[in-house]
Design an enzyme around this catalytic site. Structure first.
Site, PDB file in Angstrom:
ATOM      1  N   ASN A  51       0.817  -1.219   0.000  1.00  0.00           N
ATOM      2  CA  ASN A  51       0.000   0.000   0.000  1.00  0.00           C
ATOM      3  C   ASN A  51       0.850   1.268   0.000  1.00  0.00           C
ATOM      4  O   ASN A  51       0.345   2.354   0.300  1.00  0.00           O
ATOM      5  CB  ASN A  51      -0.917   0.009   1.225  1.00  0.00           C
ATOM      6  CG  ASN A  51      -1.892  -1.144   1.219  1.00  0.00           C
ATOM      7  OD1 ASN A  51      -2.445  -1.487   0.183  1.00  0.00           O
ATOM      8  ND2 ASN A  51      -2.104  -1.756   2.371  1.00  0.00           N
ATOM      9  N   HIS A 137     -14.396  -1.704   6.156  1.00  0.00           N
ATOM     10  CA  HIS A 137     -13.286  -2.460   6.733  1.00  0.00           C
ATOM     11  C   HIS A 137     -13.698  -3.205   7.999  1.00  0.00           C
ATOM     12  O   HIS A 137     -14.608  -2.800   8.719  1.00  0.00           O
ATOM     13  CB  HIS A 137     -12.133  -1.488   7.053  1.00  0.00           C
ATOM     14  CG  HIS A 137     -10.874  -2.148   7.452  1.00  0.00           C
ATOM     15  ND1 HIS A 137     -10.520  -2.365   8.766  1.00  0.00           N
ATOM     16  CD2 HIS A 137      -9.856  -2.655   6.699  1.00  0.00           C
ATOM     17  CE1 HIS A 137      -9.336  -2.964   8.810  1.00  0.00           C
ATOM     18  NE2 HIS A 137      -8.920  -3.154   7.583  1.00  0.00           N
ATOM     19  N   GLU A 180     -16.191   4.183   3.595  1.00  0.00           N
ATOM     20  CA  GLU A 180     -14.794   4.417   3.222  1.00  0.00           C
ATOM     21  C   GLU A 180     -14.760   5.345   2.021  1.00  0.00           C
ATOM     22  O   GLU A 180     -15.706   5.395   1.235  1.00  0.00           O
ATOM     23  CB  GLU A 180     -14.103   3.094   2.904  1.00  0.00           C
ATOM     24  CG  GLU A 180     -14.033   2.156   4.098  1.00  0.00           C
ATOM     25  CD  GLU A 180     -13.173   0.934   3.836  1.00  0.00           C
ATOM     26  OE1 GLU A 180     -12.076   1.081   3.265  1.00  0.00           O
ATOM     27  OE2 GLU A 180     -13.601  -0.173   4.207  1.00  0.00           O
ATOM     28  N   SER A 184     -10.869  -0.852  -0.028  1.00  0.00           N
ATOM     29  CA  SER A 184      -9.532  -1.431  -0.134  1.00  0.00           C
ATOM     30  C   SER A 184      -9.432  -2.658  -1.009  1.00  0.00           C
ATOM     31  O   SER A 184      -8.377  -2.932  -1.581  1.00  0.00           O
ATOM     32  CB  SER A 184      -8.997  -1.767   1.264  1.00  0.00           C
ATOM     33  OG  SER A 184      -9.853  -2.698   1.911  1.00  0.00           O
ATOM     34  N   ASP A 209     -13.738   6.974   6.440  1.00  0.00           N
ATOM     35  CA  ASP A 209     -12.414   6.370   6.622  1.00  0.00           C
ATOM     36  C   ASP A 209     -11.705   6.456   5.275  1.00  0.00           C
ATOM     37  O   ASP A 209     -12.071   5.763   4.325  1.00  0.00           O
ATOM     38  CB  ASP A 209     -12.574   4.916   7.069  1.00  0.00           C
ATOM     39  CG  ASP A 209     -11.237   4.182   7.199  1.00  0.00           C
ATOM     40  OD1 ASP A 209     -10.195   4.765   6.830  1.00  0.00           O
ATOM     41  OD2 ASP A 209     -11.242   3.024   7.643  1.00  0.00           O
ATOM     42  N   HIS A 212      -7.278   4.685   2.103  1.00  0.00           N
ATOM     43  CA  HIS A 212      -6.682   4.440   0.789  1.00  0.00           C
ATOM     44  C   HIS A 212      -6.868   5.608  -0.180  1.00  0.00           C
ATOM     45  O   HIS A 212      -6.452   5.510  -1.336  1.00  0.00           O
ATOM     46  CB  HIS A 212      -7.272   3.161   0.187  1.00  0.00           C
ATOM     47  CG  HIS A 212      -6.926   1.934   0.965  1.00  0.00           C
ATOM     48  ND1 HIS A 212      -5.782   1.199   0.747  1.00  0.00           N
ATOM     49  CD2 HIS A 212      -7.572   1.336   2.003  1.00  0.00           C
ATOM     50  CE1 HIS A 212      -5.743   0.188   1.599  1.00  0.00           C
ATOM     51  NE2 HIS A 212      -6.815   0.250   2.367  1.00  0.00           N
ATOM     52  N   LYS A 241      -0.489   3.776   4.571  1.00  0.00           N
ATOM     53  CA  LYS A 241      -0.597   3.576   3.128  1.00  0.00           C
ATOM     54  C   LYS A 241       0.251   4.620   2.408  1.00  0.00           C
ATOM     55  O   LYS A 241       1.465   4.492   2.337  1.00  0.00           O
ATOM     56  CB  LYS A 241      -2.060   3.620   2.681  1.00  0.00           C
ATOM     57  CG  LYS A 241      -2.835   2.340   2.937  1.00  0.00           C
ATOM     58  CD  LYS A 241      -3.177   2.123   4.376  1.00  0.00           C
ATOM     59  CE  LYS A 241      -3.982   0.857   4.616  1.00  0.00           C
ATOM     60  NZ  LYS A 241      -4.298   0.662   6.053  1.00  0.00           N
TER      61      LYS A 241
END
Length: 392
Positions: A51, A137, A180, A184, A209, A212, A241
């Protein structure tokens, strides 16, 4: 362990089931060098599984900043933040994050996992309703299940389902929506502008969140929310990440910051991150903001990857460095991963329970450590595997 205990046999049975299902996982040690992985047998692979999107984990400037931080502040914080573990380095990092991302306050944590759980456990009470995207997640899902609130999951990125769910729970003391910014395992974006609009219309709080998305998307790498033109009530920024390091921050209002400082057990009872780490993270913020070439290179690599694989439906086209190749069953995916490994490419081999059944995939990730030739070679190999020619 007592001989009469049933725990050993249960452990053995569960491990055997994992092996039979092809879902058993193990830890391997690697040496990281210039975008490559070197294993214990001295085999070298191009790394398409991590990542480190912006290539900062081994950036000389960041390494130097951490070394300087060690000289200035020592190795550890020595205490929790509310005792004596909070230093000027932590304070400076929080200030730089707030100035960059436009929030009143930031609260530092040792991982994104603990940051997510701290917010949910602290803010939500019995009677509250928590809405989560179905693909959120594990840290978010686990916290939602264990919290006192009622958790409801809405279909992935489905605005209509979220809106109807919020309307059905209009009498709840508090309604809290979590999604998110970038998912991910799929690499797709959340429709944040629409979600924010629905939250406003239903007087619900929104938390994003952006593990990424931060550093990769938006002006100066401000992330998914900047990319969508919104500001959530709470933003989770993780440093494992694009920052190339570890830890996380909760971005929020001054009032929420004060509340979490009093009631977030993950914050109150954990040793603060090393100040040298906070010092280096401030340097990472500076690099991310000014080095737009890193994001431009990711875009170039992404375009090349999809150009080579444009005819294959298994390859999900994304705007992010996460490139899923969805192969379905575990055996097919593991076989493809082994063929890539034999050709010198290390990719993520993702299987249930990380992803739903029958959606096992190669999770290919791009990084500025890679070259166009690297990406072109990988994409061509993936194409040959999908076309049934594994010897090309």
């Amino acid at each position: 362990m007592s001989e009469s205990s049933r725990l050993p046999s249960r452990i053995a049975q569960k491990l055997a089931e994992r092996q039979q299902q092809g879902l058993h996982r193990s830890v391997r040690a690697f040496h990281h060098q210039d975008g490559k992985l070197i294993d214990e047998h001295n085999n070298t692979y191009l790394n398409f599984s991590g990542n480190d999107y912006l290539g900062l984990a081994n950036d000389p400037a960041l390494i130097s900043a951490w070394q300087d931080g060690l000289s200035l502040y020592g190795a550890g914080s020595t205490a929790s933040p509310l005792v004596t573990g909070f230093s000027h380095a932590h304070q400076a990092l929080e200030a730089s994050l707030c100035e960059w991302l436009g929030f009143d306050k930031a609260l530092l944590f040792n991982s994104g996992f603990s940051a997510n759980q701290a917010v949910i456990f602290s803010l939500l009470e019995k009677g509250d309703v928590l809405f989560q995207d179905k693909l959120n997640h594990a840290s978010l899902m686990e916290a939602g299940i264990l919290s006192e609130a009622t958790m409801l999951r809405f279909l992935h990125n489905n605005i209509a389902k979220l809106d109807s769910g919020l309307k059905n729970q209009a009498d709840a003391p508090s309604r809290f929506v979590i999604t998110e910014g970038v998912f991910s395992m799929d690499g797709d974006l959340s429709p944040l502008a629409d979600i924010a609009s629905v939250c406003r219309a239903n007087e619900a709080c929104l938390m994003v969140d952006d593990a990424h998305g931060i550093g990769v998307l938006g002006k100066e790498g401000r992330g998914s929310c900047d990319n969508a033109g919104i500001q959530p009530d709470i933003l989770i920024v993780t440093f494992g990440k694009a920052f190339g390091m570890m830890g996380a921050a909760v971005m929020c209002s001054a009032q929420v910051h004060d509340y979490l400082t009093q009631f977030a057990r993950h914050y109150v009872y954990s040793t603060a991150m090393p100040p040298a780490q906070a010092y280096a993270l401030s340097k990472a913020v500076s690099i991310i903001r000014k080095d737009n070439w890193r994001r431009e290179k990711l875009h170039e690599l992404s375009s090349r990857f999809h150009r080579v694989l444009s005819e294959h439906h298994e390859v999900v086209e994304t705007q992010t460095p996460i490139k899923p190749v969805v192969l379905g069953d575990v055996t097919t995916m593991l076989t493809a991963a082994e063929h890539l490994k034999s050709a010198g490419f290390w990719t993520g081999a993702i299987r249930p329970p990380t992803v739903p059944p029958n959606s096992s995939r190669l999770r290919i990730t791009l990084s500025v450590n890679q070259t166009l030739d690297d990406v072109n070679a990988l994409a061509r190999k993936v194409r040959h595997i999908l076309e049934g020619d594994r010897h090309e």
